[in-house]
Design an enzyme around this catalytic site. Structure first.
Site, PDB file in Angstrom:
ATOM      1  CB  CYS A  43      -0.552   0.013   0.925  1.00 31.12           C
ATOM      2  SG  CYS A  43      -1.367   1.627   1.248  1.00 31.12           S
TER       3      CYS A  43
ATOM      4  CB  CYS B  77      -3.018   2.609  -1.124  1.00 29.39           C
ATOM      5  SG  CYS B  77      -4.040   0.554  -0.994  1.00 29.39           S
TER       6      CYS B  77
ATOM      7  CE  LYS C 200      -4.558   4.385  -6.551  1.00 29.60           C
ATOM      8  NZ  LYS C 200      -4.942   3.042  -5.734  1.00 29.60           N
TER       9      LYS C 200
ATOM     10  CE1 TYR D  36       2.718   3.391   7.271  1.00 33.47           C
ATOM     11  CE2 TYR D  36       2.869   1.220   7.781  1.00 33.47           C
ATOM     12  CZ  TYR D  36       2.349   2.637   6.956  1.00 33.47           C
ATOM     13  OH  TYR D  36       1.287   2.198   6.938  1.00 33.47           O
TER      14      TYR D  36
ATOM     15  N   GLY E  34      11.951 -13.540   5.554  1.00 31.35           N
ATOM     16  CA  GLY E  34      11.224 -14.717   7.043  1.00 31.35           C
ATOM     17  C   GLY E  34      11.206 -16.038   6.128  1.00 31.35           C
TER      18      GLY E  34
ATOM     19  CE1 TYR F  35     -10.703  -2.683  -5.531  1.00 31.71           C
ATOM     20  CE2 TYR F  35     -11.149  -4.212  -6.676  1.00 31.71           C
ATOM     21  CZ  TYR F  35     -11.565  -3.530  -5.852  1.00 31.71           C
ATOM     22  OH  TYR F  35     -11.925  -3.686  -5.110  1.00 31.71           O
TER      23      TYR F  35
ATOM     24  CD  GLU G 113      -6.785   1.900  -8.572  1.00 32.12           C
ATOM     25  OE1 GLU G 113      -7.999   1.674  -7.218  1.00 32.12           O
ATOM     26  OE2 GLU G 113      -6.190   1.790  -8.389  1.00 32.12           O
TER      27      GLU G 113
ATOM     28  CG  HIS H 208     -28.878  23.250  -2.346  1.00 30.30           C
ATOM     29  ND1 HIS H 208     -29.329  22.002  -3.331  1.00 30.30           N
ATOM     30  CD2 HIS H 208     -28.697  24.083  -3.134  1.00 30.30           C
ATOM     31  CE1 HIS H 208     -29.908  22.500  -4.300  1.00 30.30           C
ATOM     32  NE2 HIS H 208     -29.821  23.902  -3.718  1.00 30.30           N
TER      33      HIS H 208
ATOM     34  CD  GLU I 238     -28.577  18.469  -2.615  1.00 38.70           C
ATOM     35  OE1 GLU I 238     -29.343  18.766  -1.892  1.00 38.70           O
ATOM     36  OE2 GLU I 238     -27.709  19.514  -3.893  1.00 38.70           O
TER      37      GLU I 238
HETATM   38  P1  NDP Z   1      -8.087  -7.429 -10.530  1.00 40.69           P
HETATM   39  O1  NDP Z   1      -8.981  -8.824  -9.969  1.00 40.69           O
HETATM   40  O2  NDP Z   1      -9.067  -6.763  -9.497  1.00 40.69           O
HETATM   41  O3  NDP Z   1      -8.557  -7.780 -12.660  1.00 40.69           O
HETATM   42  C1  NDP Z   1      -8.122  -8.703 -12.662  1.00 40.69           C
HETATM   43  C2  NDP Z   1      -8.311  -7.748 -14.739  1.00 40.69           C
HETATM   44  O4  NDP Z   1      -7.549  -8.969 -14.628  1.00 40.69           O
HETATM   45  C3  NDP Z   1      -9.550  -8.503 -14.824  1.00 40.69           C
HETATM   46  O5  NDP Z   1      -9.753  -7.672 -15.796  1.00 40.69           O
HETATM   47  C4  NDP Z   1      -9.566  -9.757 -15.533  1.00 40.69           C
HETATM   48  O6  NDP Z   1      -9.970 -10.285 -16.419  1.00 40.69           O
HETATM   49  C5  NDP Z   1      -7.939  -8.969 -15.803  1.00 40.69           C
HETATM   50  N1  NDP Z   1      -7.384 -11.142 -16.185  1.00 40.69           N
HETATM   51  C6  NDP Z   1      -7.046 -11.732 -15.514  1.00 40.69           C
HETATM   52  N2  NDP Z   1      -6.447 -13.252 -16.005  1.00 40.69           N
HETATM   53  C7  NDP Z   1      -6.145 -12.458 -17.040  1.00 40.69           C
HETATM   54  C8  NDP Z   1      -5.500 -13.478 -18.171  1.00 40.69           C
HETATM   55  N3  NDP Z   1      -5.261 -14.402 -17.956  1.00 40.69           N
HETATM   56  N4  NDP Z   1      -5.446 -13.024 -19.176  1.00 40.69           N
HETATM   57  C9  NDP Z   1      -5.885 -11.242 -19.544  1.00 40.69           C
HETATM   58  N5  NDP Z   1      -6.902 -10.749 -18.499  1.00 40.69           N
HETATM   59  C10 NDP Z   1      -7.031 -11.571 -17.539  1.00 40.69           C
HETATM   60  O7  NDP Z   1      -7.129  -7.681 -10.470  1.00 40.69           O
HETATM   61  P2  NDP Z   1      -5.598  -6.338 -10.017  1.00 40.69           P
HETATM   62  O8  NDP Z   1      -4.373  -6.522 -10.714  1.00 40.69           O
HETATM   63  O9  NDP Z   1      -6.698  -5.381 -11.093  1.00 40.69           O
HETATM   64  O10 NDP Z   1      -6.123  -5.573  -8.325  1.00 40.69           O
HETATM   65  C11 NDP Z   1      -5.832  -7.225  -7.985  1.00 40.69           C
HETATM   66  C12 NDP Z   1      -6.085  -6.586  -6.417  1.00 40.69           C
HETATM   67  O11 NDP Z   1      -6.021  -5.443  -5.610  1.00 40.69           O
HETATM   68  C13 NDP Z   1      -7.640  -6.205  -6.358  1.00 40.69           C
HETATM   69  O12 NDP Z   1      -8.252  -7.207  -6.132  1.00 40.69           O
HETATM   70  C14 NDP Z   1      -7.983  -5.446  -5.555  1.00 40.69           C
HETATM   71  O13 NDP Z   1      -7.636  -6.433  -4.243  1.00 40.69           O
HETATM   72  C15 NDP Z   1      -6.472  -4.324  -5.049  1.00 40.69           C
HETATM   73  N6  NDP Z   1      -6.320  -3.383  -5.389  1.00 40.69           N
HETATM   74  C16 NDP Z   1      -7.174  -2.859  -4.620  1.00 40.69           C
HETATM   75  C17 NDP Z   1      -7.753  -1.083  -5.175  1.00 40.69           C
HETATM   76  C18 NDP Z   1      -8.144  -0.020  -4.546  1.00 40.69           C
HETATM   77  O14 NDP Z   1      -9.065  -0.660  -2.671  1.00 40.69           O
HETATM   78  N7  NDP Z   1      -8.481   1.489  -4.590  1.00 40.69           N
HETATM   79  C19 NDP Z   1      -6.623  -0.565  -6.028  1.00 40.69           C
HETATM   80  C20 NDP Z   1      -6.039  -1.728  -6.757  1.00 40.69           C
HETATM   81  C21 NDP Z   1      -5.344  -2.887  -6.140  1.00 40.69           C
HETATM   82  P3  NDP Z   1     -11.580 -10.651 -16.508  1.00 40.69           P
HETATM   83  O15 NDP Z   1     -12.567  -9.943 -15.541  1.00 40.69           O
HETATM   84  O16 NDP Z   1     -12.141 -11.145 -17.070  1.00 40.69           O
HETATM   85  O17 NDP Z   1     -11.428 -12.040 -14.650  1.00 40.69           O
END
Ligand code: NDP
Length: 468
Positions: free
Chosen positions: A43, A48, A51, A99, A115, A177, A181, A436, A441
């Site tokens: 993060c 986070c 980003k 930290y 570890g 995600y 982003e 408002h 709202e």
């Molecule tokens: P996600 O799981 O959110 O999305 C993965 C994407 O990659 C999906 O569109 C998926 O497609 C696609 N995908 C998966 N495997 C393949 C493949 N073999 N070939 C092509 N496309 C593929 O993962 P992210 O990497 O975006 O983020 C990881 C995690 O990090 C999130 O789940 C979240 O927990 C955390 N995160 C949170 C954030 C926040 O809170 N703002 C910001 C960034 C990360 P399909 O939908 O078709 O499966």
């Protein structure tokens, strides 16, 4: 009771590990934490925080454009990418220091190195063994890359956050995600962005209205989202250009290719399997509601458990564990009603369940949806719109989900998350006076129910119910 070097030994100094260790230290426990990288974790160092700083940096382009509608004339703005990167890195250094200081002030001993769990009460770091009554695994997750020819040429979010030069064109594979982003960041920074997704819309798992609305808004900004595309292989040309071949036989070119294809728990090579700690098929440590693994003295919190992979969840899991072990205050995190945000442009935020999930689990619903152009854009002429959605259980009038796409969505939904956690009803929303003029709202003034797809279908026989 056997004598150990420590009461708690934590492997991994990210959000969850640090929070748990500090809380344990505050109760007088003797705590050590080891880290092979810098203190802070995904993060703070690779997720986070950097980003969001880039989201702020990139968003200025829209702000400069919008200011013209309010009478400002701004000379053509230019971006010094290196300066932005340096400022971001300086902030990460500062946080890394904070930290470390927090750990020190809580009496937690920081041990540098990777570890390795040797037995249920022993961890080895850099050739030295430490014993502990309890061991906490908080090693987080790593980007997942599918196997395919040329995959060594791609970057992940780690690389995207530290690019030396801004590419002219980028292809982003994945519309989760991270994909959306970074698509927003690069697009606003002037990079030509193509996003390749396997489905029709981005953000699988989110409410369908959120998914289609965001996909449309991203396209309006000039992001080229190509649906139902599968990558077959990649090649790097002599001039550095990358070419991506899809299974449809199309070739796309870019200066950089980023894979945002999910993350996997980081559990390999730290001795867990040898010790019989049960992992699921994605490699996550399987834990009970109290974050205990299949080995009694070993616990895990955060992304490494693949429950809800969000920083505040890891922190809450870690603190609950420390309360249980060292404050005689048994606690478990309730993983329901956890709000989250996606810092796309415009951002998304949501708490509660999707309409689809609500129909499956709660039957009849009242669904309220509103879409409008935020006031700020009336003078600037920007076409960006906002969408808000409230899902209500018809029988009880209890709200099951709030969803929003639009400017300030995360700031708005945080407050609504409190209300949802308290079991807010539609009548209580209606009885709340709005502020408002704000976008927020709208959540307390929505009156018109969307026609129930099931009832519409019943009134018009022959028409199938659609979940719109
Ligand atoms: P996600 O799981 O959110 O999305 C993965 C994407 O990659 C999906 O569109 C998926 O497609 C696609 N995908 C998966 N495997 C393949 C493949 N073999 N070939 C092509 N496309 C593929 O993962 P992210 O990497 O975006 O983020 C990881 C995690 O990090 C999130 O789940 C979240 O927990 C955390 N995160 C949170 C954030 C926040 O809170 N703002 C910001 C960034 C990360 P399909 O939908 O078709 O499966």
């Amino acid at each position: 009771m056997p004598q150990y070097d420590f009461d708690l030994f934590t492997i991994g100094a990210g959000s969850g590990g640090v929070a748990s260790s500090r809380r344990a230290g505050s109760y007088g426990a003797k705590v050590a934490i080891c880290e092979e990288d810098r203190v802070g974790g995904t993060c703070v160092l690779r997720g986070c925080v950097p980003k969001k700083l880039l989201v702020y940096g990139a968003h200025f382009r829209h702000d400069f454009e919008d200011s013209a509608g309010y009478g400002w004339s701004v000379p053509e703005p230019t971006l010094d990418w290196k300066k932005l990167q340096a400022a971001k890195d300086k902030e990460l250094d500062r946080l890394n220091g904070v930290y470390k200081r927090l750990l020190r002030d809580s009496g937690v001993q920081l041990i540098e190195g990777r570890g390795h769990v040797v037995d249920p009460h022993t961890v080895e770091v850099a050739g030295k063994r430490y014993t502990a009554a309890h061991i906490l695994i908080s090693t987080g997750s790593r980007p997942f890359l599918p196997e395919m020819p040329g995959i060594e040429h791609v970057i992940t979010s780690d690389g995207a956050l530290s690019l030396k030069e801004l590419p002219r064109r980028i292809i982003i594979v994945g519309g989760g995600y991270i994909g959306v982003e970074f698509a927003g960041i690069f697009n606003a920074l002037g990079v030509k962005v193509v996003v390749l997704i396997r489905g029709d819309t981005v953000l699988r798992g989110f409410d369908d209205d959120v998914r289609s609305f965001l996909t449309q808004e991203m396209r309006k900004k000039g992001i080229d989202i190509r649906s139902e595309v599968f990558v077959r292989d990649l090649e790097k040309r002599a001039d550095g250009t990358l070419s991506v071949l899809t299974t449809m036989g199309d070739t796309l070119e870019a200066d950089a290719v980023m894979f945002a294809t999910g993350r996997v728990p980081h559990t390999r090579g730290i001795g867990l399997e040898e010790l019989g700690v049960k992992l699921d098929k994605r490699g996550a440590v399987m834990v009970d509601a109290g974050s205990r693994s299949s080995v009694e003295s070993i616990y895990a919190v955060g992304d490494v458990t693949d429950r809800l992979n969000l920083t505040p969840v890891a922190i809450a899991e870690g603190r609950a564990l420390a309360e249980t072990l060292f404050n005689d205050n048994p606690m478990q995190l309730d993983h329901s009603g956890v709000p989250s945000a996606v810092f796309s442009q415009p951002p998304v935020s949501t708490v509660g369940i999707t309409e689809l999930a609500a129909r499956e689990s709660h039957g009849k619903l009242d669904v309220y949806v509103s879409s409008f152009r935020p006031m700020k854009y009336t003078l600037s002429g920007r076409e960006e719109r906002a969408m808000m959605k409230t899902i209500v259980e018809r029988d009880t009038q209890r709200v099951l989900g709030f969803h929003m796409v639009g400017v300030d969505a995360p700031e708005i939904v945080q407050g609504l998350a409190v209300a949802l956690k308290c079991g807010v009803t539609k009548q209580q929303l209606d009885a709340t006076v709005g502020i408002h003029p704000t976008a927020a709202e709208e959540f307390v003034t929505m009156r018109d129910k969307r026609p129930d797809p099931q009832e519409s279908a019943e009134r018009e026989p022959g028409h199938e119910a659609v979940n719109n």
